[in-house]
Write a protein that holds these residues in place. Structure first.
Motif, PDB file in Angstrom:
ATOM      1  N   GLY A 248       0.785  -1.232   0.000  1.00  0.00           N
ATOM      2  CA  GLY A 248       0.000   0.000   0.000  1.00  0.00           C
ATOM      3  C   GLY A 248       0.814   1.278   0.000  1.00  0.00           C
ATOM      4  O   GLY A 248       0.258   2.373  -0.131  1.00  0.00           O
TER       5      GLY A 248
ATOM      6  N   TYR B 230     -13.244  -1.918   0.798  1.00  0.00           N
ATOM      7  CA  TYR B 230     -12.522  -0.807   1.432  1.00  0.00           C
ATOM      8  C   TYR B 230     -11.087  -1.220   1.766  1.00  0.00           C
ATOM      9  O   TYR B 230     -10.144  -0.457   1.548  1.00  0.00           O
ATOM     10  CB  TYR B 230     -13.261  -0.374   2.700  1.00  0.00           C
TER      11      TYR B 230
ATOM     12  N   MET C 225      -7.974   0.672  -0.025  1.00  0.00           N
ATOM     13  CA  MET C 225      -7.033   1.411   0.823  1.00  0.00           C
ATOM     14  C   MET C 225      -5.600   1.135   0.374  1.00  0.00           C
ATOM     15  O   MET C 225      -4.729   2.000   0.477  1.00  0.00           O
ATOM     16  CB  MET C 225      -7.206   1.007   2.284  1.00  0.00           C
TER      17      MET C 225
ATOM     18  N   PRO D  60      -6.118   6.375   1.312  1.00  0.00           N
ATOM     19  CA  PRO D  60      -7.241   6.928   2.081  1.00  0.00           C
ATOM     20  C   PRO D  60      -7.805   8.234   1.528  1.00  0.00           C
ATOM     21  O   PRO D  60      -8.928   8.605   1.876  1.00  0.00           O
ATOM     22  CB  PRO D  60      -6.635   7.137   3.473  1.00  0.00           C
TER      23      PRO D  60
ATOM     24  N   THR E 183     -12.294   5.930  -2.280  1.00  0.00           N
ATOM     25  CA  THR E 183     -12.082   5.388  -0.935  1.00  0.00           C
ATOM     26  C   THR E 183     -12.897   6.170   0.086  1.00  0.00           C
ATOM     27  O   THR E 183     -13.462   5.589   1.024  1.00  0.00           O
ATOM     28  CB  THR E 183     -10.592   5.428  -0.558  1.00  0.00           C
ATOM     29  N   LYS E 184     -12.954   7.475  -0.099  1.00  0.00           N
ATOM     30  CA  LYS E 184     -13.771   8.305   0.797  1.00  0.00           C
ATOM     31  C   LYS E 184     -15.248   7.950   0.674  1.00  0.00           C
ATOM     32  O   LYS E 184     -15.975   7.910   1.666  1.00  0.00           O
ATOM     33  CB  LYS E 184     -13.539   9.787   0.491  1.00  0.00           C
TER      34      LYS E 184
ATOM     35  N   GLU F  77     -15.735   4.750   2.538  1.00  0.00           N
ATOM     36  CA  GLU F  77     -15.711   4.977   3.980  1.00  0.00           C
ATOM     37  C   GLU F  77     -17.080   5.466   4.463  1.00  0.00           C
ATOM     38  O   GLU F  77     -17.594   5.012   5.496  1.00  0.00           O
ATOM     39  CB  GLU F  77     -14.625   5.995   4.329  1.00  0.00           C
TER      40      GLU F  77
END
Length: 475
Positions: A30, A419, A423, A428, A433-434, A437
């Motif tokens: 990541g 998610y 990630m 993030p 990704t937001k 979330e």
């Protein structure tokens, strides 16, 4: 031999593959290996009124450039931020009377940028654009004819009075774009809307089972001052732990193709023969062409495979025309033929499952879409790398479909799984990704309320049963 480097990656001689990049230290799963702003980029012709030419976000009611009438922007701030990149293009479009195709526009933007910087753009750019491979010598006659046509159109577009270039040099630029152009997505990362050039990214070699992935990060364009806007950029992210001095690789094509088909696409578009492990050993080819557990005859499998291929072409045609009822009819016919003949990991079945689940979701038939999406995800999980971005987005789509179908617990589980993958692949701060979330939080709240209501219902039922008189007492 290392001939150039930045903090986490170094240029080296990759043998038959030419130049490549390798890690200068151990990288974690990541981790952003490097980020690189676009050298030059343009919106696709088909999206020029729907996508901001500055930040590449899909927006409604875009503002049009008052001079060339071609470029569109979110607002005045985006237009100001893009003016340095657009001003020469704007004059060229007005002089020609219309905007040329995306390839012509990108070649011109690349040259205008090269004239401005006269060499390597920044200390972190490992090589200049003109040093990139063009593969013109490897192009078949058909590609060379198109190249010649593009060069002739470019010469008409390129404004007189500026620095002139030879046909050979313009051909070199077009070759670089064809072999190295990076498809750019919208802000959600779900649709390709343009093409750009990233010199450092061009140095990362291909592998069908890579250790890195590339995503476009649109940055922030919320500031009122264009000077405070962050540049659109790509991020190269590690899909797993990468050892020091290990070569960095990305996949130029979708893994969900048979090895020979991937090799054919790579040869056609990038002019090299892929000899990665997954191609040479045909890893997962058996699953992608597998028959169902019912063990149908080879002739039956061949018949249904041919039918599926033909049907998928009709499905795509109906989809382009927006005839969704025809799409659903064809998908159901195809799945019926495939039932008990092709396995759920077969490429043709997965493609039909993907289309039918997406169209049913679009038509708000979520319960039916959920059943197909679930099967699609199970097939994908057996084929894709566990941290593959396309797997993550497919699981996300399925989770959202299940959520809308009222299957909250399973939908929440899939959204959480997606998610975790995104990630790694997107980080993030990416818009998708937001979004996930926010969905994860919402489904978690709904799941808690659902379980509380279930518990309350059971308590009320138990209490009511206790109050009911016994059979003997009621006599």
């Amino acid at each position: 031999m290392t001939v150039g480097s930045m903090e986490t990656a170094a240029l080296f001689d990759a043998g038959k593959k030419g130049r490549g990049l390798r890690a200068t230290r151990e990288l974690k799963t990541g981790e952003v290996v490097f980020a690189e702003p676009t050298f030059s980029a343009v919106v696709f012709d088909s999206f020029f009124t729907q996508v901001c030419h500055s930040c590449f976000r899909r927006q409604a009611n875009l503002h049009r450039c008052g001079q060339c009438k071609f470029a569109h922007y979110c607002d005045r701030t985006c237009q100001t931020a893009c003016w340095d990149e657009h001003k020469q293009e704007c004059g060229a479009i007005r002089k020609l009377g219309k905007a040329p195709s995306e390839n012509i526009r990108l070649a011109a933007r690349v040259l205008w940028r090269m004239h401005k910087i006269t060499g390597v753009a920044t200390d972190s750019q490992l090589i200049s654009v003109e040093q990139l491979e063009d593969h013109v010598a490897d192009m078949p006659q058909e590609d060379l004819k198109q190249l010649e046509t593009d060069v002739q159109t470019f010469m008409k577009y390129w404004s007189y009075g500026r620095k002139q270039h030879s046909v050979e040099f313009i051909s070199h630029i077009f070759g670089i774009i064809k072999c190295n152009g990076f498809t750019m997505s919208d802000q959600r990362g779900l649709q390709a809307v343009g093409v750009g050039l990233f010199p450092n990214l061009c140095l990362v070699n291909h592998d069908c089972w890579p250790n890195c992935t590339v995503i476009l990060n649109h940055g922030s364009q919320t500031a009122l001052s264009s000077a405070l806007h962050s540049q659109r950029r790509i991020e190269l992210r590690a899909l797993r732990k990468i050892d020091e001095n290990e070569e960095l690789t990305v996949s130029y094509v979708d893994f969900l193709n048979l090895a020979t088909d991937r090799q054919s696409k790579l040869k056609k578009h990038f002019y090299f023969d892929c000899t990665c492990e997954h191609c040479t050993q045909h890893i997962s080819d058996d699953l992608m062409s597998a028959a169902a557990d019912s063990k149908p005859s080879a002739d039956k499998v061949k018949e249904v495979t041919a039918f599926s291929k033909e049907c998928l072409e009709k499905i795509e045609s109906a989809r382009i025309d927006g005839n969704y009822e025809e799409v659903l009819k064809l998908c159901r016919e195809c799945l019926k033929m495939q039932d008990n003949v092709l396995a759920d990991t077969h490429l043709y079945k997965l493609r039909v499952l993907s289309v039918i689940s997406e169209v049913l979701s679009y038509l708000h038939s979520f319960s039916e879409a959920a059943a197909y999406a679930r099967r699609m995800v199970e097939g994908y999980k057996k084929l894709y790398h566990p941290n593959n971005a396309q797997l993550g987005t497919a699981i996300m789509r399925a989770g959202v479909t299940l959520w809308h179908a009222g299957q909250i617990e399973e939908g929440h589980g899939m959204i959480c799984k997606a998610y975790g993958i995104l990630m790694i692949t997107h980080g993030p701060n990416h818009a998708i990704t937001k979004d996930l979330e926010a969905m994860r939080t919402q489904t978690e709240i709904e799941l808690k309320l659902f379980k509380q209501n279930q518990l309350m219902y059971h308590d009320m039922r138990d209490a009511a049963l206790k109050k009911e008189p016994k059979a003997e007492e009621s006599k």
